[in-house]
Design a protein around this motif. Sequence first.
Motif, PDB file in Angstrom:
ATOM      1  N   LEU A  91       0.854  -1.189   0.000  1.00 55.53           N
ATOM      2  CA  LEU A  91       0.000   0.000   0.000  1.00 55.53           C
ATOM      3  C   LEU A  91       0.887   1.236   0.000  1.00 55.53           C
ATOM      4  O   LEU A  91       1.872   1.310   0.742  1.00 55.53           O
ATOM      5  CB  LEU A  91      -0.901   0.018   1.237  1.00 55.53           C
ATOM      6  CG  LEU A  91      -1.829  -1.184   1.411  1.00 55.53           C
ATOM      7  CD1 LEU A  91      -2.386  -1.222   2.824  1.00 55.53           C
ATOM      8  CD2 LEU A  91      -2.958  -1.118   0.402  1.00 55.53           C
ATOM      9  N   LEU A  92       0.553   2.211  -0.829  1.00 53.91           N
ATOM     10  CA  LEU A  92       1.351   3.432  -0.961  1.00 53.91           C
ATOM     11  C   LEU A  92       0.539   4.636  -0.510  1.00 53.91           C
ATOM     12  O   LEU A  92      -0.625   4.792  -0.895  1.00 53.91           O
ATOM     13  CB  LEU A  92       1.776   3.607  -2.419  1.00 53.91           C
ATOM     14  CG  LEU A  92       2.579   4.871  -2.765  1.00 53.91           C
ATOM     15  CD1 LEU A  92       3.934   4.860  -2.068  1.00 53.91           C
ATOM     16  CD2 LEU A  92       2.769   4.984  -4.274  1.00 53.91           C
ATOM     17  N   MET A 123       3.453   0.598   2.904  1.00 54.86           N
ATOM     18  CA  MET A 123       3.006  -0.223   4.025  1.00 54.86           C
ATOM     19  C   MET A 123       2.606  -1.575   3.467  1.00 54.86           C
ATOM     20  O   MET A 123       2.286  -1.685   2.280  1.00 54.86           O
ATOM     21  CB  MET A 123       1.838   0.447   4.736  1.00 54.86           C
ATOM     22  CG  MET A 123       2.255   1.715   5.470  1.00 54.86           C
ATOM     23  SD  MET A 123       0.898   2.880   5.696  1.00 54.86           S
ATOM     24  CE  MET A 123       0.999   3.745   4.137  1.00 54.86           C
ATOM     25  N   TYR A 124       2.599  -2.589   4.305  1.00 55.79           N
ATOM     26  CA  TYR A 124       2.370  -3.938   3.807  1.00 55.79           C
ATOM     27  C   TYR A 124       1.361  -4.684   4.670  1.00 55.79           C
ATOM     28  O   TYR A 124       1.264  -4.461   5.889  1.00 55.79           O
ATOM     29  CB  TYR A 124       3.691  -4.719   3.773  1.00 55.79           C
ATOM     30  CG  TYR A 124       4.677  -4.122   2.794  1.00 55.79           C
ATOM     31  CD1 TYR A 124       4.659  -4.494   1.450  1.00 55.79           C
ATOM     32  CD2 TYR A 124       5.593  -3.149   3.198  1.00 55.79           C
ATOM     33  CE1 TYR A 124       5.543  -3.926   0.534  1.00 55.79           C
ATOM     34  CE2 TYR A 124       6.476  -2.578   2.291  1.00 55.79           C
ATOM     35  CZ  TYR A 124       6.442  -2.975   0.961  1.00 55.79           C
ATOM     36  OH  TYR A 124       7.307  -2.397   0.050  1.00 55.79           O
ATOM     37  N   VAL A 135      -1.302  -9.584   9.131  1.00 55.09           N
ATOM     38  CA  VAL A 135      -0.641  -8.564   9.946  1.00 55.09           C
ATOM     39  C   VAL A 135      -0.320  -7.390   9.030  1.00 55.09           C
ATOM     40  O   VAL A 135      -0.207  -7.549   7.811  1.00 55.09           O
ATOM     41  CB  VAL A 135       0.637  -9.090  10.615  1.00 55.09           C
ATOM     42  CG1 VAL A 135       0.310 -10.242  11.547  1.00 55.09           C
ATOM     43  CG2 VAL A 135       1.671  -9.504   9.584  1.00 55.09           C
ATOM     44  N   ILE A 136      -0.180  -6.208   9.610  1.00 51.84           N
ATOM     45  CA  ILE A 136       0.181  -5.028   8.833  1.00 51.84           C
ATOM     46  C   ILE A 136       1.533  -4.513   9.311  1.00 51.84           C
ATOM     47  O   ILE A 136       1.885  -4.646  10.493  1.00 51.84           O
ATOM     48  CB  ILE A 136      -0.897  -3.926   8.924  1.00 51.84           C
ATOM     49  CG1 ILE A 136      -1.278  -3.620  10.382  1.00 51.84           C
ATOM     50  CG2 ILE A 136      -2.137  -4.353   8.132  1.00 51.84           C
ATOM     51  CD1 ILE A 136      -2.328  -2.539  10.532  1.00 51.84           C
ATOM     52  N   ILE A 137       2.288  -3.953   8.387  1.00 51.86           N
ATOM     53  CA  ILE A 137       3.661  -3.532   8.668  1.00 51.86           C
ATOM     54  C   ILE A 137       3.813  -2.051   8.341  1.00 51.86           C
ATOM     55  O   ILE A 137       3.454  -1.604   7.248  1.00 51.86           O
ATOM     56  CB  ILE A 137       4.653  -4.355   7.829  1.00 51.86           C
ATOM     57  CG1 ILE A 137       4.488  -5.850   8.114  1.00 51.86           C
ATOM     58  CG2 ILE A 137       6.096  -3.916   8.105  1.00 51.86           C
ATOM     59  CD1 ILE A 137       5.256  -6.739   7.141  1.00 51.86           C
TER      60      ILE A 137
END
Length: 340
Positions: A91-92, A123-124, A135-137
């Motif tokens: 995600l940008l 972001m990932y 999960v998000i990073i």
Amino acid sequence: VLCCAAEGSAADCMRGSAAAPRSPSALLCRALAALLGGASAWLGSARAVSAPAAAAAAGGAQQAACAAGVATMATKAAPFAPHPALYFRQLLTGREVATQADAARQPSRAQVYQVAKGMQNFMYAVGDRRTGECVIIDACWHPEGVVRRCEEDGFKVVAALATHMHFDHIGGSAGRFLPGVTVPGLRELVEDLGLPAHVPRAEVDLAARQCGMAPSKLSPLEDGQLFRVGGFALRAVATPGHSPGSTCLVVESGEGEGARSHALVSGDTIFPGSCGRLDLPGSDKDAMWHSLQIKLAGLPDELRVWPGHAYNGDNSTVGRERRAGMLRKVSKEQWDVMMG
């Protein structure tokens, strides 16, 4: 450079002087210059053929950095599916989250979202399609937007991880980079959305202070730790240098000798053709050499590298970085000369 030219003196913008304009675009330009200056200087040493590298070689490193950050907005990466059950989404800021439409819905965050677009943070989300969990990073700037994107894809977010504690990756006070600006991030994820948050052990206290939280609300991420989500794991690899606790995350499936690596989420340790800044408080040139040359040396050439910003492309491979980036073989003596 373009936003500075529109607002006033580029030199004032880069210096952050009292004469510098303080509109959102001028703040953006100064933030980009401050955060990208170190990385852009490496474009030439990494043999990247680009206008920013040429400008840096001519002595305009800060201006080149700002131009690189503004002029290379990444196109959306092709779907990444190295395993049929792996959910992996990049995600940008300004594209999927913190967009103009989001700013229209949340006017109080309009300035933050404008800066977020220029910062080009990636972001990932990493998860297992069989369990529907992910999960998000490095989910900041618009953390609830990151969660919403995952939910739209049919996934429940179960935890938040951070590669390091800089404000553009975990939120909180932007300090001298953007005076008076507070970026949404881990605090909102933990206190508003009830998610557990994990940050590198070396930066737990720093991250808590950065976000205005009690350290007890953050869980330490240890070097070598396997953070499991469904049948996949994210293996933490401590890669200090850009910051004291900078950490890369290797996405794996299987266990033991049968483990297979699918992706490397590199934070600000590796960018395509470059590496993160090494002139910030807490950065360490010697530690970065060890991280690049020793800690990451055993990764397979085909492993895809997913960076923390879109400064020079949306992804790379370990092999490509070994040939023309900061993973190429460099002795400690050569590194010291390059780093001045």
